[in-house]
Design a protein around this motif. Structure first.
Motif, mmCIF file in Angstrom:
data_model
loop_
_atom_site.group_PDB
_atom_site.id
_atom_site.type_symbol
_atom_site.label_atom_id
_atom_site.label_comp_id
_atom_site.label_asym_id
_atom_site.label_seq_id
_atom_site.Cartn_x
_atom_site.Cartn_y
_atom_site.Cartn_z
ATOM 1 N N GLN A 265 0.484 -1.169 -0.276
ATOM 2 C CA GLN A 265 -0.269 0.088 0.194
ATOM 3 C C GLN A 265 1.020 1.350 0.089
ATOM 4 O OE1 GLN A 265 -3.431 0.326 -0.872
ATOM 5 N NE2 GLN A 265 -3.397 -2.651 -0.574
ATOM 6 N N ALA A 266 1.883 1.186 0.388
ATOM 7 C CA ALA A 266 2.975 2.028 0.410
ATOM 8 C C ALA A 266 3.607 2.338 -0.439
ATOM 9 C CB ALA A 266 3.789 1.469 1.324
ATOM 10 N N SER A 267 3.409 1.321 -1.185
ATOM 11 C CA SER A 267 3.868 2.033 -2.852
ATOM 12 C C SER A 267 3.568 2.027 -3.869
ATOM 13 C CB SER A 267 4.458 0.357 -3.532
ATOM 14 O OG SER A 267 5.896 -0.280 -2.537
ATOM 15 N N LYS A 268 2.056 1.866 -3.345
ATOM 16 C CA LYS A 268 0.831 2.296 -4.396
ATOM 17 C C LYS A 268 0.676 3.690 -4.059
ATOM 18 C CE LYS A 268 -1.690 -2.163 -4.658
ATOM 19 N NZ LYS A 268 -3.115 -2.761 -4.207
ATOM 20 N N LEU A 269 1.266 4.111 -2.856
ATOM 21 C CA LEU A 269 0.836 5.667 -2.673
ATOM 22 C C LEU A 269 2.042 6.795 -3.232
ATOM 23 C CD1 LEU A 269 -0.268 5.379 0.814
ATOM 24 C CD2 LEU A 269 -1.266 6.714 -0.647
ATOM 25 N N LYS A 270 2.856 6.058 -3.222
ATOM 26 C CA LYS A 270 4.161 6.680 -4.325
ATOM 27 C C LYS A 270 4.054 6.591 -5.497
ATOM 28 C CE LYS A 270 7.768 4.591 -1.043
ATOM 29 N NZ LYS A 270 9.230 4.047 -0.235
ATOM 30 N N LEU A 271 3.075 6.200 -6.110
ATOM 31 C CA LEU A 271 2.535 6.538 -7.375
ATOM 32 C C LEU A 271 2.071 7.357 -7.523
ATOM 33 C CD1 LEU A 271 1.954 2.826 -8.725
ATOM 34 C CD2 LEU A 271 4.195 4.321 -8.993
ATOM 35 N N LEU A 272 1.620 8.103 -6.568
ATOM 36 C CA LEU A 272 0.158 8.900 -6.596
ATOM 37 C C LEU A 272 1.245 10.145 -6.826
ATOM 38 C CD1 LEU A 272 -2.535 8.025 -4.649
ATOM 39 C CD2 LEU A 272 -2.410 7.668 -7.388
ATOM 40 N N LEU A 273 2.280 9.763 -6.286
ATOM 41 C CA LEU A 273 2.920 11.848 -5.183
ATOM 42 C C LEU A 273 3.242 12.482 -7.026
ATOM 43 C CD1 LEU A 273 5.727 10.104 -3.238
ATOM 44 C CD2 LEU A 273 3.715 11.652 -2.662
ATOM 45 N N PRO A 274 3.461 12.295 -8.164
ATOM 46 C CA PRO A 274 4.241 12.547 -9.760
ATOM 47 C C PRO A 274 2.746 13.024 -10.084
ATOM 48 C CG PRO A 274 5.066 10.673 -9.382
ATOM 49 C CD PRO A 274 4.388 10.463 -8.468
ATOM 50 N N LEU A 275 1.751 12.932 -9.809
ATOM 51 C CA LEU A 275 0.535 12.873 -9.878
ATOM 52 C C LEU A 275 -0.369 14.451 -8.837
ATOM 53 C CD1 LEU A 275 -1.859 10.086 -10.884
ATOM 54 C CD2 LEU A 275 0.078 10.805 -12.245
ATOM 55 N N ILE A 276 0.464 14.684 -7.879
ATOM 56 C CA ILE A 276 -0.305 15.829 -7.269
ATOM 57 C C ILE A 276 0.026 17.368 -8.411
ATOM 58 C CG2 ILE A 276 -0.148 16.966 -4.831
ATOM 59 C CD1 ILE A 276 0.488 14.722 -3.981
ATOM 60 N N PRO A 277 1.246 17.518 -8.489
ATOM 61 C CA PRO A 277 1.791 18.626 -8.620
ATOM 62 C C PRO A 277 1.244 18.945 -10.194
ATOM 63 C CG PRO A 277 3.618 17.708 -8.257
ATOM 64 C CD PRO A 277 2.583 16.810 -8.450
ATOM 65 N N THR A 278 0.809 18.127 -11.389
ATOM 66 C CA THR A 278 0.157 18.016 -12.165
ATOM 67 C C THR A 278 -1.342 18.028 -11.911
ATOM 68 O OG1 THR A 278 -0.118 16.071 -12.495
ATOM 69 C CG2 THR A 278 1.665 16.875 -13.501
ATOM 70 N N GLY A 279 -1.410 18.245 -10.893
ATOM 71 C CA GLY A 279 -2.735 18.221 -10.463
ATOM 72 C C GLY A 279 -4.234 16.813 -11.266
ATOM 73 N N ALA A 280 -3.199 16.456 -11.264
ATOM 74 C CA ALA A 280 -4.035 15.480 -11.741
ATOM 75 C C ALA A 280 -4.548 13.808 -11.254
ATOM 76 C CB ALA A 280 -3.058 14.101 -12.640
ATOM 77 N N LEU A 281 -4.400 14.011 -9.561
ATOM 78 C CA LEU A 281 -4.841 13.196 -9.042
ATOM 79 C C LEU A 281 -6.353 14.131 -8.456
ATOM 80 C CD1 LEU A 281 -4.048 10.695 -6.918
ATOM 81 C CD2 LEU A 281 -2.664 12.554 -5.267
ATOM 82 N N GLY A 282 -6.689 13.138 -8.370
ATOM 83 C CA GLY A 282 -8.184 13.893 -7.359
ATOM 84 C C GLY A 282 -7.932 13.004 -6.087
ATOM 85 N N SER A 283 -9.429 14.391 -5.638
ATOM 86 C CA SER A 283 -9.272 13.450 -3.990
ATOM 87 C C SER A 283 -10.332 12.259 -3.734
ATOM 88 C CB SER A 283 -10.109 13.939 -3.852
ATOM 89 O OG SER A 283 -11.171 14.440 -3.993
ATOM 90 N N GLY A 284 -10.775 11.655 -5.122
ATOM 91 C CA GLY A 284 -11.531 10.085 -4.266
ATOM 92 C C GLY A 284 -10.475 8.710 -4.653
ATOM 93 N N VAL A 285 -9.410 9.222 -5.705
ATOM 94 C CA VAL A 285 -8.140 8.311 -5.516
ATOM 95 C C VAL A 285 -7.580 8.644 -4.634
ATOM 96 C CG1 VAL A 285 -6.556 7.928 -7.313
ATOM 97 C CG2 VAL A 285 -8.510 8.751 -8.685
#
Length: 227
Positions: A111-131
């Motif tokens: 689960q920690a590894s899956k969360l790491k995959l989301l880090l690059p999406l934050i600056p671009t605004g591609a990460l939604g709060s639901g995901v």
């Protein structure tokens, strides 16, 4: 006069012998050696087990707080805070997995590894709060399961009601966010009612312990099934 001097000399000689004998007794009085309790190398005390368990609980709580903060920051549009909180939460999950490994170690690290995959999406605004919210809930589920199992495996549950309540509450919250089944929530509610008796002491706590162990085992199996 000679007789008087002789008697005085005898008295002085006798006094000298008594003094010498007293000194001899003092010099020859044996000292009682101090007996030290031997230290058994490798012995594990109940106190040390409790200490490790408490550290594990604190580590889990800290990690999940940062993960929740990451979700809240993303909802506010604060990308920098989201990134920082998420990184801190991930580090907390990894530390928890290594500090006192349980059968949830691999699930926790996954689960920690899956969360790491989301880090690059934050600056671009591609990460939604639901995901992010769903990923955080799964991580909290793994963390709660690991926390719960570490307490159960440490031995007696007596006096550990508050720690178990914390773990169960975290699992219940995560299941609710994931849309958990009512049967799972019912199981957790029953377990919460039982573990609350473990801190009451006496016969009440002793009678509740075997019931709590059975219920906690069912909760752990439920969590593993979801993950």
């Amino acid at each position: 006069m000679k007789t008087i001097r002789f008697r005085v000399g005898v008295v002085l000689v006798s006094f000298g012998l008594i003094t010498t004998a007293g000194a001899a007794v003092q010099l020859t009085t044996p000292s009682v050696p101090t007996v030290q309790t031997p230290t058994v190398i490798g012995a594990i005390s109940e106190k040390s087990i409790t200490s490790v368990t408490s550290q594990t609980v604190a580590q889990a709580d800290s990690a999940t707080v940062h993960l929740d903060n990451a979700v809240a920051a993303l909802d506010k549009g604060d990308k920098a805070a989201t990134t920082q909180e998420l990184k801190t939460g991930i580090a907390g999950l990894e530390a928890q997995a290594q500090q006192k490994p349980t059968s949830f170690k691999d699930k926790l690290l996954a689960q920690a590894s899956k969360l790491k995959l989301l880090l690059p999406l934050i600056p671009t605004g591609a990460l939604g709060s639901g995901v992010l919210g769903k990923a955080v809930s799964l991580a909290k589920l793994a963390s709660g399961g690991s926390q719960l199992e570490s307490i159960v495996s440490a031995g007696s549950l007596l006096g550990k009601g508050s720690q178990l309540t914390s773990g169960l509450s975290g699992i219940g919250s995560a299941l609710g966010a994931l849309g958990g089944q009512s049967s799972g929530q019912s199981l957790i509610s029953s377990a919460l009612a039982t573990v609350g008796k473990l801190d009451q002491g006496g016969l009440t706590a002793k009678a509740a312990e075997p019931v709590a162990k059975t219920q906690l085992s069912s909760v752990l199996n439920l969590v593993k099934g979801v993950l």
